[in-house]
Design a protein around this motif. Structure first.
Motif, mmCIF file in Angstrom:
data_model
loop_
_atom_site.group_PDB
_atom_site.id
_atom_site.type_symbol
_atom_site.label_atom_id
_atom_site.label_comp_id
_atom_site.label_asym_id
_atom_site.label_seq_id
_atom_site.Cartn_x
_atom_site.Cartn_y
_atom_site.Cartn_z
ATOM 1 N N VAL A 1 0.841 -1.200 0.000
ATOM 2 C CA VAL A 1 0.000 0.000 0.000
ATOM 3 C C VAL A 1 0.876 1.249 0.000
ATOM 4 O O VAL A 1 0.643 2.199 -0.770
ATOM 5 C CB VAL A 1 -0.956 0.004 1.215
ATOM 6 C CG1 VAL A 1 -1.690 1.342 1.333
ATOM 7 C CG2 VAL A 1 -1.960 -1.145 1.112
ATOM 8 N N LEU A 2 1.898 1.253 0.824
ATOM 9 C CA LEU A 2 2.815 2.405 0.903
ATOM 10 C C LEU A 2 3.517 2.625 -0.435
ATOM 11 O O LEU A 2 3.642 3.759 -0.905
ATOM 12 C CB LEU A 2 3.855 2.191 2.007
ATOM 13 C CG LEU A 2 3.331 2.075 3.444
ATOM 14 C CD1 LEU A 2 4.471 1.752 4.395
ATOM 15 C CD2 LEU A 2 2.626 3.347 3.888
ATOM 16 N N ARG B 1 -6.060 -1.410 -5.011
ATOM 17 C CA ARG B 1 -5.771 -0.174 -5.749
ATOM 18 C C ARG B 1 -7.041 0.622 -6.018
ATOM 19 O O ARG B 1 -7.054 1.852 -5.899
ATOM 20 C CB ARG B 1 -5.077 -0.484 -7.077
ATOM 21 C CG ARG B 1 -3.585 -0.699 -6.952
ATOM 22 C CD ARG B 1 -2.888 -0.514 -8.296
ATOM 23 N NE ARG B 1 -3.369 -1.475 -9.282
ATOM 24 C CZ ARG B 1 -2.790 -2.646 -9.527
ATOM 25 N NH1 ARG B 1 -1.732 -3.019 -8.836
ATOM 26 N NH2 ARG B 1 -3.274 -3.457 -10.446
ATOM 27 N N LYS B 2 -8.110 -0.065 -6.388
ATOM 28 C CA LYS B 2 -9.381 0.613 -6.678
ATOM 29 C C LYS B 2 -9.904 1.346 -5.444
ATOM 30 O O LYS B 2 -10.405 2.473 -5.546
ATOM 31 C CB LYS B 2 -10.418 -0.399 -7.177
ATOM 32 C CG LYS B 2 -10.174 -0.861 -8.602
ATOM 33 C CD LYS B 2 -11.186 -1.922 -9.011
ATOM 34 C CE LYS B 2 -10.910 -2.422 -10.428
ATOM 35 N NZ LYS B 2 -11.814 -3.535 -10.801
ATOM 36 N N GLN B 3 -9.787 0.704 -4.294
ATOM 37 C CA GLN B 3 -10.225 1.345 -3.041
ATOM 38 C C GLN B 3 -9.395 2.592 -2.734
ATOM 39 O O GLN B 3 -9.929 3.637 -2.352
ATOM 40 C CB GLN B 3 -10.113 0.364 -1.882
ATOM 41 C CG GLN B 3 -11.051 -0.815 -1.941
ATOM 42 C CD GLN B 3 -10.755 -1.791 -0.816
ATOM 43 O OE1 GLN B 3 -11.045 -1.519 0.344
ATOM 44 N NE2 GLN B 3 -10.162 -2.930 -1.160
ATOM 45 N N ILE B 4 -8.064 2.461 -2.920
ATOM 46 C CA ILE B 4 -7.172 3.598 -2.657
ATOM 47 C C ILE B 4 -7.482 4.741 -3.619
ATOM 48 O O ILE B 4 -7.594 5.901 -3.198
ATOM 49 C CB ILE B 4 -5.683 3.181 -2.775
ATOM 50 C CG1 ILE B 4 -5.322 2.167 -1.687
ATOM 51 C CG2 ILE B 4 -4.774 4.410 -2.676
ATOM 52 C CD1 ILE B 4 -3.949 1.520 -1.862
ATOM 53 N N ASP B 5 -7.614 4.424 -4.904
ATOM 54 C CA ASP B 5 -7.882 5.455 -5.915
ATOM 55 C C ASP B 5 -9.178 6.206 -5.611
ATOM 56 O O ASP B 5 -9.236 7.437 -5.736
ATOM 57 C CB ASP B 5 -7.959 4.837 -7.314
ATOM 58 C CG ASP B 5 -6.598 4.335 -7.804
ATOM 59 O OD1 ASP B 5 -5.576 4.763 -7.238
ATOM 60 O OD2 ASP B 5 -6.569 3.519 -8.740
ATOM 61 N N LYS B 6 -10.177 5.471 -5.199
ATOM 62 C CA LYS B 6 -11.461 6.091 -4.866
ATOM 63 C C LYS B 6 -11.304 7.048 -3.689
ATOM 64 O O LYS B 6 -11.841 8.166 -3.700
ATOM 65 C CB LYS B 6 -12.497 5.012 -4.536
ATOM 66 C CG LYS B 6 -13.903 5.553 -4.350
ATOM 67 C CD LYS B 6 -14.904 4.422 -4.125
ATOM 68 C CE LYS B 6 -16.301 4.988 -3.915
ATOM 69 N NZ LYS B 6 -17.289 3.911 -3.646
ATOM 70 N N ARG B 7 -10.558 6.619 -2.685
ATOM 71 C CA ARG B 7 -10.329 7.470 -1.506
ATOM 72 C C ARG B 7 -9.543 8.722 -1.881
ATOM 73 O O ARG B 7 -9.861 9.834 -1.440
ATOM 74 C CB ARG B 7 -9.575 6.670 -0.436
ATOM 75 C CG ARG B 7 -9.502 7.359 0.924
ATOM 76 C CD ARG B 7 -10.871 7.501 1.521
ATOM 77 N NE ARG B 7 -10.841 8.000 2.890
ATOM 78 C CZ ARG B 7 -11.932 8.230 3.602
ATOM 79 N NH1 ARG B 7 -13.128 7.998 3.082
ATOM 80 N NH2 ARG B 7 -11.844 8.680 4.830
#
Length: 199
Positions: free
Chosen positions: A17-18, A186-192
């Motif tokens: 994630v980092l 990645r999709k969750q991170i991009d949305k956030r």
């Protein structure tokens, strides 16, 4: 600049994630564990106090502290561990505050702090938001066996010493589920991250 704290249990996949935040969003990432090693180097703020606590036998021939030996010494000794943490943790936080000030001057958009004890050490006072990286226990166990060669017994012992899922969820502002493919993560991170841009 948005300051995001990231935490989660062992084997949760925080490193991936980092790395993604660094590569995709140009985030500056600081890991408290790495800073903890840095402040124990010769000439740094914690070197002499730690040496005073453990004695010269904890010094390597090159003058550096033997972190592995120190780790083995404090394992299972709560009193000694508390004394060590009382030296290291404030110094780590001071270093991180200094980095935050530097990056603000540079115009950095995202500053990420990763710490196992993000909640316990009250990094919420520094962060604008805290993320909990959740990964199911079977997935964590599989990762730890494959990447680090840990046994089930050792994994159970480490997990038993860490904060509960409930505590992480209660203390953090957002939960990222990293139990499945990293494409899903990645999709969750991009949305956030897109939500921040629209704020």
């Amino acid at each position: 600049m948005r300051i995001i704290g990231i935490t989660g249990g062992v084997g949760a996949g925080k490193s991936a994630v980092l790395n993604y935040l660094e590569e995709r969003y140009g985030a500056v990432v600081v890991q408290a564990d790495h800073v903890g090693h840095l402040v124990m180097e010769p000439g740094e703020s914690c070197y002499e106090p730690v040496l005073e606590l453990f004695g010269n036998e904890m010094k390597n021939p090159d003058g550096r502290l033997n972190r592995k030996a120190i780790g083995q010494t404090v394992f299972g000794d709560d009193t000694l561990l508390r004394k060590l943490n009382a030296i290291i943790h404030p110094a780590v936080k001071t270093y991180i505050r200094g980095r935050i000030a530097d990056e603000k001057e540079k115009g950095t958009a995202f500053f990420i702090i990763e710490a196992a004890l993000l909640i316990e050490d009250d990094y919420g006072a520094i962060c604008d938001e805290m993320w909990y990286i959740y990964t199911s226990e079977p997935a964590r166990r599989q990762r730890l066996k494959e990447s680090r060669g840990y046994t089930d017994e050792y994994i159970s012992r480490i997990m038993g010493e860490q904060s509960s899922d409930e505590m992480f969820r209660r203390a953090c502002d957002w939960v990222l589920d990293n139990s499945f493919s990293f494409e899903n993560t990645r999709k969750q991170i991009d949305k956030r991250m897109q939500q921040y841009e629209s704020m």
